[in-house]
Each structure stands twice: as structure tokens, then as C-alpha cells.
Design an enzyme around this catalytic site. Sequence first.
Site, PDB file in Angstrom:
ATOM      1  N   GLU A  70       0.715  15.543  -5.510  1.00 24.82           N
ATOM      2  CA  GLU A  70       0.899  14.766  -6.735  1.00 24.82           C
ATOM      3  C   GLU A  70       2.274  15.055  -7.319  1.00 24.82           C
ATOM      4  O   GLU A  70       2.778  16.174  -7.216  1.00 24.82           O
ATOM      5  CB  GLU A  70      -0.167  15.136  -7.783  1.00 24.82           C
ATOM      6  CG  GLU A  70      -1.588  14.857  -7.366  1.00 24.82           C
ATOM      7  CD  GLU A  70      -1.969  13.398  -7.463  1.00 24.82           C
ATOM      8  OE1 GLU A  70      -1.273  12.630  -8.142  1.00 24.82           O
ATOM      9  OE2 GLU A  70      -2.986  13.030  -6.851  1.00 24.82           O
ATOM     10  N   ASP A  95     -14.135  -1.757  -3.677  1.00 21.98           N
ATOM     11  CA  ASP A  95     -14.123  -0.815  -4.792  1.00 21.98           C
ATOM     12  C   ASP A  95     -12.733  -0.723  -5.415  1.00 21.98           C
ATOM     13  O   ASP A  95     -12.596  -0.629  -6.635  1.00 21.98           O
ATOM     14  CB  ASP A  95     -14.602   0.565  -4.336  1.00 21.98           C
ATOM     15  CG  ASP A  95     -14.802   1.503  -5.506  1.00 21.98           C
ATOM     16  OD1 ASP A  95     -15.472   1.114  -6.484  1.00 21.98           O
ATOM     17  OD2 ASP A  95     -14.275   2.623  -5.453  1.00 21.98           O
TER      18      ASP A  95
END
Length: 159
Positions: A70, A95
Amino acid sequence: MTPQDFIAAIGSAAQSSAAQTNIPASFVVADAALESGWGSSGLTQKAMNLFGVKADSSWTGPTYSVPTREYLNGQWVMVQALFRSYSDWLGSIQDHAAFLIDNPRYASAFQFTDGHNFAQAVAAAGYATDPQYAQKIIAIINAHNLTTLDAPAAPVVTV
């Protein structure tokens, strides 16, 4: 899996999803390619999660825990994260679409019907931590001519 194999594997599902959701198929395929390493990431292989969608408290389905990179506070770091798990790629695509549609922060992206502008809009809304996210998606779309996935299907003519 080669990029061509990956596009062939998920392209029609992305187009079907686009017809129902107005999320450009070119964006869906490019995002899946970027997030999954063209279907080769461990997350994709183990959890069929093409988009790196994390499992928050609202997710009641199966999950998969994996370390992920990240961009936080101006630098890349490794963190352990819980991700959604699917039984197939179509489930992941559906989704992903629901996630974008149901989240009001991405509403402005739906004014665009092309992958380039859609990518820039979701990036501006904070979709990814990578500051180069939109540019990477656009580069994938261009390099693999994914805009052809956004073209409406030719009508079937019978004589």
C-alpha cells in the site's frame, strides 16, 4: 497466462457487466489486469479476486488474508489485509461493479462511458492508493486496444 489469454477469459464477462452497469468493459479488464497481474497474483489464484477488493465489515462472504503493498504517507509499505474471496471471475466482476455502483463517492465516474475518463474519475474519488493508478489503467487500455470492448455489439442480421 498471457495478456491476450486474460482478455479472452474475462472480456465477455466485462462486456456483459458493462451492459448492465455502465462501467466500461475496457476499464474493468484493465483494472483486473493491473490488480491481478493479468490473473497471476496469489490473491487471484487463491481467492478469484481480480480487483484486490478488501473485505470490510459489510462483507459476509468468504475471505482470504494476504500481505499487500500500500502507498501510505508518501511511501510504499507492506500490510496484512483481508480480501473478498469468490468462486469464479464473474463473481468478482459482478461484486466489483456493485462496489462501485453502491459507493456514492464513485457516482461522478458514471457520467463517462469510456475507460479512460472512468479511470480518472474513480482515481480522483480515491479508489486506489497508487498516485499513478489512472495513468496505469489508461496505459493498459491503450497498449491492448481495450477500447474495442466498449464498442456496442453489432446487431445480428438474419436473412
